[in-house]
Motif scaffolding. Structure first.
Motif, PDB file in Angstrom:
ATOM      1  N   GLY A  99       7.888   5.765  16.424  1.00  0.00           N
ATOM      2  CA  GLY A  99       8.816   5.530  15.642  1.00  0.00           C
ATOM      3  C   GLY A  99       9.680   4.175  15.857  1.00  0.00           C
ATOM      4  N   MET A 100       9.866   3.874  17.026  1.00  0.00           N
ATOM      5  CA  MET A 100      10.712   2.739  17.365  1.00  0.00           C
ATOM      6  C   MET A 100       9.934   1.451  16.613  1.00  0.00           C
ATOM      7  SD  MET A 100      11.625   0.947  21.027  1.00  0.00           S
ATOM      8  CE  MET A 100       9.800   0.339  21.266  1.00  0.00           C
ATOM      9  N   ILE A 101       8.475   1.386  17.089  1.00  0.00           N
ATOM     10  CA  ILE A 101       7.751   0.260  16.775  1.00  0.00           C
ATOM     11  C   ILE A 101       7.818   0.252  14.999  1.00  0.00           C
ATOM     12  CG2 ILE A 101       5.542  -0.757  16.580  1.00  0.00           C
ATOM     13  CD1 ILE A 101       5.049   0.211  19.479  1.00  0.00           C
ATOM     14  N   ALA A 102       7.721   1.383  14.554  1.00  0.00           N
ATOM     15  CA  ALA A 102       7.666   1.601  13.236  1.00  0.00           C
ATOM     16  C   ALA A 102       8.896   1.011  12.483  1.00  0.00           C
ATOM     17  CB  ALA A 102       7.561   2.825  12.655  1.00  0.00           C
ATOM     18  N   ILE A 103      10.081   1.337  12.972  1.00  0.00           N
ATOM     19  CA  ILE A 103      11.138   0.488  12.589  1.00  0.00           C
ATOM     20  C   ILE A 103      11.171  -0.924  12.707  1.00  0.00           C
ATOM     21  CG2 ILE A 103      13.724   0.568  13.082  1.00  0.00           C
ATOM     22  CD1 ILE A 103      13.714   3.354  14.203  1.00  0.00           C
ATOM     23  N   TYR A 104      10.950  -1.384  13.776  1.00  0.00           N
ATOM     24  CA  TYR A 104      10.844  -2.854  13.866  1.00  0.00           C
ATOM     25  C   TYR A 104       9.694  -3.367  13.119  1.00  0.00           C
ATOM     26  CZ  TYR A 104      14.094  -2.369  17.910  1.00  0.00           C
ATOM     27  OH  TYR A 104      15.294  -2.090  18.704  1.00  0.00           O
ATOM     28  N   ALA A 105       8.871  -2.889  12.714  1.00  0.00           N
ATOM     29  CA  ALA A 105       7.628  -3.269  11.901  1.00  0.00           C
ATOM     30  C   ALA A 105       8.186  -3.466  10.641  1.00  0.00           C
ATOM     31  CB  ALA A 105       6.427  -2.745  11.832  1.00  0.00           C
ATOM     32  N   ALA A 159      -0.812  -8.160  16.406  1.00  0.00           N
ATOM     33  CA  ALA A 159       0.172  -7.463  15.704  1.00  0.00           C
ATOM     34  C   ALA A 159      -0.224  -6.272  14.890  1.00  0.00           C
ATOM     35  CB  ALA A 159       1.446  -8.648  15.149  1.00  0.00           C
ATOM     36  N   ILE A 160      -1.078  -6.957  14.246  1.00  0.00           N
ATOM     37  CA  ILE A 160      -1.533  -5.778  13.023  1.00  0.00           C
ATOM     38  C   ILE A 160      -2.327  -4.528  13.805  1.00  0.00           C
ATOM     39  CG2 ILE A 160      -3.025  -5.416  11.073  1.00  0.00           C
ATOM     40  CD1 ILE A 160      -2.463  -8.456  10.319  1.00  0.00           C
ATOM     41  N   VAL A 186      14.362 -14.732  22.537  1.00  0.00           N
ATOM     42  CA  VAL A 186      15.100 -13.507  23.018  1.00  0.00           C
ATOM     43  C   VAL A 186      14.632 -12.355  22.696  1.00  0.00           C
ATOM     44  CG1 VAL A 186      17.373 -12.497  22.599  1.00  0.00           C
ATOM     45  CG2 VAL A 186      17.227 -14.993  22.758  1.00  0.00           C
ATOM     46  N   ILE A 187      13.812 -12.136  21.346  1.00  0.00           N
ATOM     47  CA  ILE A 187      13.437 -10.920  20.977  1.00  0.00           C
ATOM     48  C   ILE A 187      12.286 -10.469  21.820  1.00  0.00           C
ATOM     49  CG2 ILE A 187      11.813  -9.710  19.450  1.00  0.00           C
ATOM     50  CD1 ILE A 187      13.532 -11.366  17.335  1.00  0.00           C
ATOM     51  N   SER A 188      11.473 -11.531  22.389  1.00  0.00           N
ATOM     52  CA  SER A 188      10.251 -11.357  23.314  1.00  0.00           C
ATOM     53  C   SER A 188      10.645 -10.763  24.800  1.00  0.00           C
ATOM     54  CB  SER A 188       9.466 -12.938  23.458  1.00  0.00           C
ATOM     55  OG  SER A 188       8.223 -12.450  24.209  1.00  0.00           O
ATOM     56  N   LEU A 217       7.692  -9.704  19.342  1.00  0.00           N
ATOM     57  CA  LEU A 217       8.087  -8.511  19.607  1.00  0.00           C
ATOM     58  C   LEU A 217       6.961  -7.582  20.489  1.00  0.00           C
ATOM     59  CD1 LEU A 217      10.578  -5.766  18.605  1.00  0.00           C
ATOM     60  CD2 LEU A 217       8.324  -5.071  19.161  1.00  0.00           C
ATOM     61  N   ALA A 218       5.865  -7.627  19.608  1.00  0.00           N
ATOM     62  CA  ALA A 218       4.679  -7.100  20.010  1.00  0.00           C
ATOM     63  C   ALA A 218       3.975  -7.994  21.276  1.00  0.00           C
ATOM     64  CB  ALA A 218       3.387  -6.995  18.798  1.00  0.00           C
ATOM     65  N   VAL A 219       4.191  -9.132  21.427  1.00  0.00           N
ATOM     66  CA  VAL A 219       3.483  -9.911  22.271  1.00  0.00           C
ATOM     67  C   VAL A 219       4.477  -9.663  23.569  1.00  0.00           C
ATOM     68  CG1 VAL A 219       3.066 -12.440  23.224  1.00  0.00           C
ATOM     69  CG2 VAL A 219       2.488 -11.617  21.101  1.00  0.00           C
ATOM     70  N   GLY A 220       5.794  -9.452  23.523  1.00  0.00           N
ATOM     71  CA  GLY A 220       6.475  -9.333  24.637  1.00  0.00           C
ATOM     72  C   GLY A 220       6.357  -7.940  25.175  1.00  0.00           C
TER      73      GLY A 220
END
Length: 402
Positions: free
Chosen positions: A20-26, A237-238, A107-109, A37-40
């Motif tokens: 759910g968290m990843i869905a929110i950010y996506a 990322a996809i 910063v996001i990473s 974010l995904a790479v971090g």
């Protein structure tokens, strides 16, 4: 049965929270921001593979056999070593990002990286609660964490500029709660163990657990690593939501493992231990694989959009991968109980290195895509599973020298 359902529900809740968290950010971030974010998070997963030290396996094997003081000491040592090494790695991550992207993406990473590291530390605490038969405490902790993470993550929907804060703050808070739960003066005890000597001693003590854990978890993350390196960060990322669902499905093995491994240590017949572990993991793996195949595509389409949904061929490959890895986990658990981490590490190392070599060579001579990478990984994991099972039934006992 009540304990199984409590553990299963708390694990499923954490899985749903992560997705759910990843869905929110996506949905809230641009593809470029979400990629960083995904790479971090991927860097955190890779880091944790090498710095966790196999402490979760050690806890499952030893938690009910040691005193409360010994148990707390183990957690202090683990947290200190992992924070020290992860902090050093984060400096390299920041330097790389500053040279290749903007400050905001850096910063996001970095926030995603430390979020992943702290999540791993919190997961160890939850594994410890399971192993010490405190399933109610695990459920309470999981519920509180999930509510906090999802509610704060929603702030990014208001402003994407809050992404770093909203992904990191919940993990900082839950780690603080964890430290209070271990005992008094915890920060001092952790700080006293953050020295080169203490960290070295920690990994030396866990050497066979560490080798086993590194190669085992590396094998579970090779799909994400190879896709990001050989195809590109955007492709990863996809694929990341699919990878997260796969990892979450495999992590459900922790539910059955936390129940059956401590119980298996109390069985007197070696034959009964083998049948109990292999049968439990295999049956549970079939259930998880079936759920993955039925719901994965539909689930990802709703939460993330059709661009993030895997093809049917990829879904079939990953379904078989789940079954194979659960059966391997059952055999590997037997080797852990018997103190054969070195044997597990050898098998895992051979298969992980072979998977990387075969994939890179194939990509050098032919066109490579996500499906090809996953087919190669599935084939090597079948080989790993066969060696595991053969080791358990002692058909290849003479091949490995302890």
């Amino acid at each position: 049965m009540k304990k199984l359902f409590m553990s299963l529900f708390s694990t499923a809740l954490r899985i749903a929270t992560a997705l759910g968290m990843i869905a929110i950010y996506a949905n809230a971030l641009s593809l470029e921001q979400f990629t960083h974010l995904a790479v971090g998070l991927l860097c955190a997963q890779i880091t944790c593979i090498f710095v966790d030290g196999g402490v979760n396996n050690e806890i499952l094997r030893s938690a009910r056999l040691e005193s409360i003081a010994q148990n707390a000491k183990r957690l202090y040592e683990s947290i200190a070593a992992r924070l020290a090494v992860s902090t050093a790695i984060s400096i390299c991550l920041v330097m790389y990002n500053l040279l290749t992207t903007t400050w905001d993406n850096t910063v996001i990473s970095l926030a995603a990286f430390f979020s992943g590291v702290l999540s791993s530390i919190n997961e160890t605490n939850l594994v410890n609660l399971k192993a010490t038969n405190r399933f109610k405490d695990e459920l309470i902790n999981s519920t509180a964490q999930s509510a906090l993470i999802i509610s704060i993550s929603c702030f990014v929907l208001i402003s994407p500029g809050l992404a770093a804060l909203s992904i990191l703050f919940p993990r900082l808070f839950t780690t603080g709660v964890l430290l209070r739960g271990i005992g008094k003066n915890n920060m001092r005890k952790i700080r006293n163990r953050m020295s080169i000597k203490s960290v070295f001693g920690y990994y030396t003590r866990l050497k066979h657990y560490t080798l086993d854990s590194v190669f085992s978890n590396l094998g579970a993350q090779l799909d994400a690593i190879l896709i990001s390196v050989l195809i590109g960060k955007e492709a990863f990322a996809i694929y990341q939501p699919t990878s997260r669902v796969l990892s979450s499905s495999l992590n459900l093995g922790g539910v059955i493992g936390a129940l059956v491994i401590p119980r298996a240590t109390t069985l007197h017949s070696d034959k009964n231990i083998k049948h109990y572990l292999l049968g439990s993991f295999f049956v549970f793996g079939l259930v998880v694989a079936a759920l993955f195949f039925v719901f994965c595509n539909y689930f990802l389409s709703i939460l993330f959009g059709s661009i993030f949904s895997p093809s049917l061929d990829i879904e079939i490959i990953l379904t078989f991968m789940i079954i194979v890895r659960f059966l391997a986990a059952g055999a590997g658990s037997y080797l852990t109980i018997k103190g054969q981490q070195k044997k597990r590490a050898i098998i895992n190392a051979i298969c992980a290195v072979s998977a990387v070599v075969f994939t890179v060579m194939y990509g050098y001579f032919y066109h490579i895509n996500i499906e090809v990478i996953l087919r190669i990984l599935l084939a090597l994991q079948v080989v790993m599973m066969i060696f595991y099972v053969l080791s358990v039934v002692k058909y290849v006992e003479s091949v490995f020298i302890d």
